[in-house]
Design a protein around this motif. Structure first.
Motif, mmCIF file in Angstrom:
data_model
loop_
_atom_site.group_PDB
_atom_site.id
_atom_site.type_symbol
_atom_site.label_atom_id
_atom_site.label_comp_id
_atom_site.label_asym_id
_atom_site.label_seq_id
_atom_site.Cartn_x
_atom_site.Cartn_y
_atom_site.Cartn_z
ATOM 1 N N ARG A 191 -4.339 2.122 -16.303
ATOM 2 C CA ARG A 191 -3.049 1.461 -16.164
ATOM 3 C C ARG A 191 -2.107 1.846 -17.293
ATOM 4 O O ARG A 191 -0.981 1.379 -17.343
ATOM 5 C CB ARG A 191 -3.250 -0.063 -16.169
ATOM 6 C CG ARG A 191 -4.251 -0.534 -15.128
ATOM 7 C CD ARG A 191 -4.394 -2.033 -15.154
ATOM 8 N NE ARG A 191 -5.417 -2.473 -14.200
ATOM 9 C CZ ARG A 191 -5.531 -3.703 -13.745
ATOM 10 N NH1 ARG A 191 -4.701 -4.633 -14.139
ATOM 11 N NH2 ARG A 191 -6.475 -4.021 -12.894
ATOM 12 N N ARG B 73 2.953 1.662 -3.323
ATOM 13 C CA ARG B 73 2.155 2.228 -4.412
ATOM 14 C C ARG B 73 1.959 3.725 -4.232
ATOM 15 O O ARG B 73 2.019 4.490 -5.185
ATOM 16 C CB ARG B 73 0.796 1.520 -4.472
ATOM 17 C CG ARG B 73 0.866 0.108 -5.050
ATOM 18 C CD ARG B 73 -0.456 -0.613 -4.893
ATOM 19 N NE ARG B 73 -0.477 -1.870 -5.630
ATOM 20 C CZ ARG B 73 -1.401 -2.800 -5.483
ATOM 21 N NH1 ARG B 73 -2.381 -2.621 -4.603
ATOM 22 N NH2 ARG B 73 -1.354 -3.906 -6.200
ATOM 23 N N LEU C 246 1.672 -2.064 -9.722
ATOM 24 C CA LEU C 246 2.735 -2.547 -8.835
ATOM 25 C C LEU C 246 2.254 -3.730 -8.011
ATOM 26 O O LEU C 246 1.192 -3.674 -7.389
ATOM 27 C CB LEU C 246 3.204 -1.420 -7.912
ATOM 28 C CG LEU C 246 4.519 -1.659 -7.163
ATOM 29 C CD1 LEU C 246 5.692 -1.654 -8.121
ATOM 30 C CD2 LEU C 246 4.712 -0.597 -6.080
ATOM 31 N N LYS C 247 3.027 -4.817 -7.997
ATOM 32 C CA LYS C 247 2.673 -6.013 -7.241
ATOM 33 C C LYS C 247 3.822 -6.404 -6.323
ATOM 34 O O LYS C 247 4.924 -5.868 -6.419
ATOM 35 C CB LYS C 247 2.327 -7.159 -8.193
ATOM 36 C CG LYS C 247 1.088 -6.878 -9.040
ATOM 37 C CD LYS C 247 0.752 -8.059 -9.933
ATOM 38 C CE LYS C 247 -0.501 -7.775 -10.746
ATOM 39 N NZ LYS C 247 -0.854 -8.900 -11.637
ATOM 40 N N ALA D 178 1.990 2.773 -10.269
ATOM 41 C CA ALA D 178 1.437 2.436 -8.957
ATOM 42 C C ALA D 178 0.254 1.479 -9.099
ATOM 43 O O ALA D 178 0.072 0.571 -8.286
ATOM 44 C CB ALA D 178 1.005 3.699 -8.220
ATOM 45 N N TYR E 145 0.832 -1.201 0.000
ATOM 46 C CA TYR E 145 0.000 0.000 0.000
ATOM 47 C C TYR E 145 0.872 1.259 0.000
ATOM 48 O O TYR E 145 0.656 2.184 -0.789
ATOM 49 C CB TYR E 145 -0.911 -0.011 1.225
ATOM 50 C CG TYR E 145 -1.887 1.138 1.302
ATOM 51 C CD1 TYR E 145 -3.124 1.068 0.679
ATOM 52 C CD2 TYR E 145 -1.581 2.295 2.016
ATOM 53 C CE1 TYR E 145 -4.031 2.122 0.753
ATOM 54 C CE2 TYR E 145 -2.471 3.349 2.100
ATOM 55 C CZ TYR E 145 -3.708 3.260 1.471
ATOM 56 O OH TYR E 145 -4.584 4.308 1.542
ATOM 57 N N TYR F 58 -4.563 6.669 -7.486
ATOM 58 C CA TYR F 58 -3.182 7.144 -7.592
ATOM 59 C C TYR F 58 -3.088 8.393 -8.475
ATOM 60 O O TYR F 58 -2.323 9.313 -8.174
ATOM 61 C CB TYR F 58 -2.296 6.019 -8.132
ATOM 62 C CG TYR F 58 -2.431 4.768 -7.315
ATOM 63 C CD1 TYR F 58 -1.913 4.699 -6.025
ATOM 64 C CD2 TYR F 58 -3.124 3.657 -7.794
ATOM 65 C CE1 TYR F 58 -2.073 3.566 -5.245
ATOM 66 C CE2 TYR F 58 -3.285 2.517 -7.024
ATOM 67 C CZ TYR F 58 -2.764 2.476 -5.750
ATOM 68 O OH TYR F 58 -2.933 1.360 -4.981
#
Length: 643
Positions: free
Chosen positions: A545, A418, A434-435, A431, A415, A490
C-alpha cells in the motif's frame, strides 16, 4: 445433521471454486460462503463481504470482522452516514475452518484475542498479541464508531461466529461450549448491556441459510386499489404491509430496498413523528393522511380481488416509513391494524424510466450525492458497454447476483475503479487503498469515471483485472492468502501491461486497441517471478500500500525488463535535481511535452496529460504552466495562443 448436508455443502464449494468466488481454494471459498450466509439478511455486496476479511499472518485466530450500524456496513467512520438517534451497533467476529468438526483450538485463539482487542483502554501498539494491519484497522473502526454514537446507542450486539462443516447438534464438546460461554462473558464485561452471543454454524446451518433465497415476486393484500393503465395507487393495512416487507421469522427483507438511495436515518425529527403517529392515534386520524407513502417499482403487477401479485419488487422510496412500521410491529407485537398506508405501484418497461423515478422520488430531502451515483449517465453507459460482451456491471448492489447471473461475469463499480486506477492512471498503490468513499467527492469520482473517457476502455480494464485474479490464484503459493492477493494484484496488472507495451507512457487509446489475448498466464507469471527477484514476497500486506515501495519496485523491474519512460510515473519529484521551483526535472517536463497535442490546445488538455501519464490533473496543470514559463511551448490562455 442429515448425512447429505455435508455432501451438498461440498458441492456448493466445488462449484464456487470453479467460479473463483472469491478464489480457487476450498478454505477461502468456505470462509466467503460462511460470511455471506451469516450476514445474508444485510444484503451486502461481494466487495463488502471481501472487505471484512482479516485472515492471514498475525490474525489472532480471527478471519473476518464486520461493523454495522442499523444494518449498514461501516468501512469509513469519517464519511459514514450515521443515524441521529436510536443507533444499533452490531459487530461480528468470524473464525472459519474447512473441517467437518469443531475443535477447541480456534475458540481458544479468538478468546485470547478478544480479551485484548475489546479493551479500548489499550492502544494498538500496547497490545501483547501480534496482529496484522487489517485487524488494527477494523479495531479502530469499531472504537471510533462506538465513541461517535455512544450517546445515541440503543443496543450493542457482539456476535462471535465459529463456522465449520461439522455437526452443531451432535458433535460439540462440553469444553468447546464452555469456552464459547466464556467469550460471551468477556464481551459483556467490557460493555454493559451488551447482547453477546457465540454461535456455531455447521453444514446444516449454512445450507439452511443458502436455501433462503431473495424472493422478488410477492403478494400484497390491499384494502382499496385505483388503477390507471398498468400503474396502481393502493391503500394497504399496516399489518399487511409489515408482512409484505418481512420474512416469516419477522426479519426485514432488506434486499427489497436495494434501490432506495437513503439508509435509515434513525429516530430523527421526521421519523420520530412517524413513530409517534403509529403509536399514538389521535382523533381517529388514519396513518396515510399524515404520511407521503411508499413507491414500489416492478416489472409487472396483477390485481386479483384484493390481492396484487408484484414481480421484481424494488421499494425505491419509503425506507424511513417502512423502517418505522417495522419497528412499530416488532417492538410491541401489535395485533391486526385497521389503519392503512398509501402505496404507489409502478411497473416500468426500461431501466431508464426506473432511474428517473428513483431520482425524482428521492429529491425531496437532503441525500448524499454519492447515494445517487447509480443513476449517473456514466454508470449507465458502462453497464451498457459491458453488457454487449456478456459482462454485467452491478451499479446497483446485488442487482445481477439476485437474478442468478454467474459471479464470474459480474463487475462492481469499486472493482473496475481500482482496475482503472492501477492500469489507466498507473497508480497501483492507490488502487489498493481505494474505497467506496472516493465516489462521494466529485473530483476523485470524475478522475476515474470521466465523461471524456472512451467507454471501450472499461471492458479491457475488466478483462485485464479478471485475468490477473485468475492467473494469480494459480501462481500464489501457500504463504500468499486471498487478502495478500487483494493487495498485489494491482502491481502485477500494471507491470504486466507496461512490459507488453514496452513503455510506461501508454495511453487509454493504446489500452482500447490492445489485443487482450496477449495478456496470458505466462506473461503474468513472468511479472510474478520478476517481483520475487526485487522484493520479499510474503503475506504482510502493508508494504504493497506504500507509494514509495511501489515506485521502487516499478523502477527495479523497469531496469530488468528495459521498460521505457519510468520518469513518466515517478511522481515523487526530487527538488535537488535540476529543475524549477516546482521541482520538475527536465526529463519529466519533456515527457509532459510529448503528451501534449499540437497548439492551440483544446480546453481540458491537462486532463488528457493526466490520464496518459498517470499523474494528478493539478500536477499536469502546473507542469504545463512551467513549460510555458520556460518558453518551451507557446503561452496560451482560453484556447488562444498569446504572441
Amino acid at each position: 445433521m442429515a448425512k447429505n448436508d455435508l455432501i451438498l455443502i461440498d458441492s456448493i464449494i466445488e462449484e464456487r471454486v470453479s467460479e473463483n468466488l472469491p478464489s480457487n481454494r476450498k478454505d477461502e471459498v468456505f470462509e466467503f460462503l460462511s460470511y455471506e450466509q451469516v450476514l445474508k439478511e444485510y444484503d451486502l455486496s461481494a466487495d463488502d463481504i471481501k472487505s471484512g476479511s482479516v485472515d492471514g499472518r498475525n490474525d489472532g485466530g480471527i478471519d473476518a470482522i464486520y461493523i454495522l450500524v442499523n444494518g449498514h456496513l461501516i468501512s469509513d467512520v469519517k464519511n459514514a452516514l450515521l443515524p441521529k438517534s436510536n443507533a444499533n451497533l452490531e459487530v461480528f467476529f468470524f473464525t472459519c475452518k474447512h473441517r467437518d468438526v469443531f475443535k477447541q483450538d480456534p475458540v481458544n485463539s479468538i478468546c485470547t484475542s478478544l480479551q485484548e482487542l475489546l479493551d479500548f483502554s489499550k492502544e494498538n501498539k500496547n497490545l501483547d498479541g501480534q496482529y496484522n494491519e487489517d485487524i488494527f484497522e477494523k479495531r479502530n473502526i469499531f472504537i471510533a464508531t462506538y465513541k461517535k454514537i455512544a450517546i445515541i446507542l440503543e443496543r450493542l450486539s457482539i456476535k462471535v461466529i465459529f463456522a465449520s462443516r461439522g455437526d452443531v447438534r451432535h458433535e460439540l464438546g462440553d469444553n468447546v461450549e464452555a469456552r464459547a460461554k466464556q467469550i460471551e462473558t468477556i464481551c459483556k464485561e467490557y460493555f454493559s448491556g451488551c447482547d453477546a452471543k457465540f454461535e456455531f454454524w455447521g453444514a446444516e446451518e449454512i445450507l439452511a441459510a443458502y436455501r433462503k433465497k431473495a424472493d422478488y415476486s410477492l403478494i400484497l393484500n390491499v384494502k382499496e386499489c385505483l388503477s390507471h393503465g398498468k400503474q396502481m395507487v393502493v391503500l394497504a393495512s399496516l399489518s399487511d404491509y409489515f408482512k409484505f416487507i418481512t420474512y416469516e421469522d419477522k426479519k426485514m427483507r432488506k434486499y427489497l430496498f436495494d434501490s432506495n438511495v437513503r439508509d435509515f436515518m434513525g429516530i430523527n425529527a421526521v421519523n420520530g413523528d412517524i413513530l409517534d403517529t403509529l403509536e399514538n392515534r389521535k382523533n381517529n386520524e388514519d396513518f396515510w393522511w399524515l404520511n407521503n407513502g411508499i413507491t414500489i417499482l416492478c416489472s409487472s403487477a396483477v390485481a386479483i380481488g384484493k390481492s396484487i401479485t408484484i414481480e421484481n419488487v424494488q421499494i425505491v422510496n419509503g425506507l424511513q416509513t417502512s423502517e418505522c412500521i417495522y419497528r412499530y410491529f416488532v417492538g410491541d407485537e401489535h395485533e391486526q391494524e385497521d389503519r392503512v398506508v398509501l402505496i404507489k405501484i409502478l411497473p416500468c418497461d426500461t431501466i431508464a424510466i426506473a432511474d428517473d423515478i428513483t431520482r425524482s422520488t428521492n429529491n425531496q430531502t437532503e441525500v448524499m450525492s454519492s447515494s445517487l451515483r447509480a443513476t449517473d449517465k456514466i454508470q449507465e453507459d458502462i453497464e451498457d458497454i459491458l453488457k454487449k460482451e456478456d459482462m454485467y456491471y452491478e451499479r446497483r448492489v446485488n442487482y445481477y447476483v439476485n437474478q442468478g447471473i454467474s459471479t464470474e461475469k459480474i463487475y462492481t463499480p469499486l472493482y473496475l475503479a481500482r482496475g482503472y486506477m492501477a492500469v489507466v492512471l498507473k497508480r497501483p498503490y492507490n488502487a489498493v487503498t481505494l474505497k467506496q468513499k472516493f465516489m462521494r467527492k466529485q473530483s476523485s469520482y470524475e478522475e476515474i469515471f470521466s465523461e471524456d473517457e472512451d467507454l471501450r476502455v472499461w471492458s479491457i480494464v475488466a478483462k485485464i483485472m479478471r485475468k490477473t485474479d485468475d492467473y494469480m490464484n494459480l501462481l500464489r503459493d501457500d504463504i500468499c492468502g486471498e487478502r495478500f492477493l487483494r493487495n498485489v494484484r494491482y502491481q502485477v496488472a500494471f507491470l504486466t501491461i507496461s512490459r507488453l507495451f514496452k513503455t510506461f507512457t501508454y495511453s487509454s487509446n493504446d489500452i482500447i486497441s490492445f489485443d487482450i489475448d496477449r495478456y496470458t498466464f505466462d506473461e503474468v507469471k513472468k511479472t510474478w517471478l520478476d517481483l520475487q527477484k526485487v522484493t520479499n514476497i510474503d503475506s504482510r500486506c502493508a508494504t504493497w500500500r506504500s507509494k514509495s515501495v511501489s515506485l521502487e519496485i516499478t523502477k527495479s523491474i523497469a531496469d530488468i525488463e528495459k521498460i521505457k519512460n519510468f520518469v513518466a510515473i515517478d511522481t515523487i519529484q526530487n527538488k535537488k535535481k535540476k529543475g524549477g521551483k516546482n521541482g520538475f526535472t527536465d526529463e519529466f517536463l519533456e515527457e509532459v511535452k510529448k503528451n501534449l497535442p499540437a497548439q492551440p490546445w483544446p480546453k481540458g488538455v491537462h486532463l488528457t496529460v493526466s490520464r496518459k501519464m498517470g499523474i494528478s490533473p493539478q500536477k499536469a496543470t502546473k507542469a504545463i504552466g512551467e513549460l510555458m514559463k520556460r518558453n518551451i511551448v507557446k503561452r496560451q490562455k482560453n484556447g488562444q495562443i498569446i504572441e
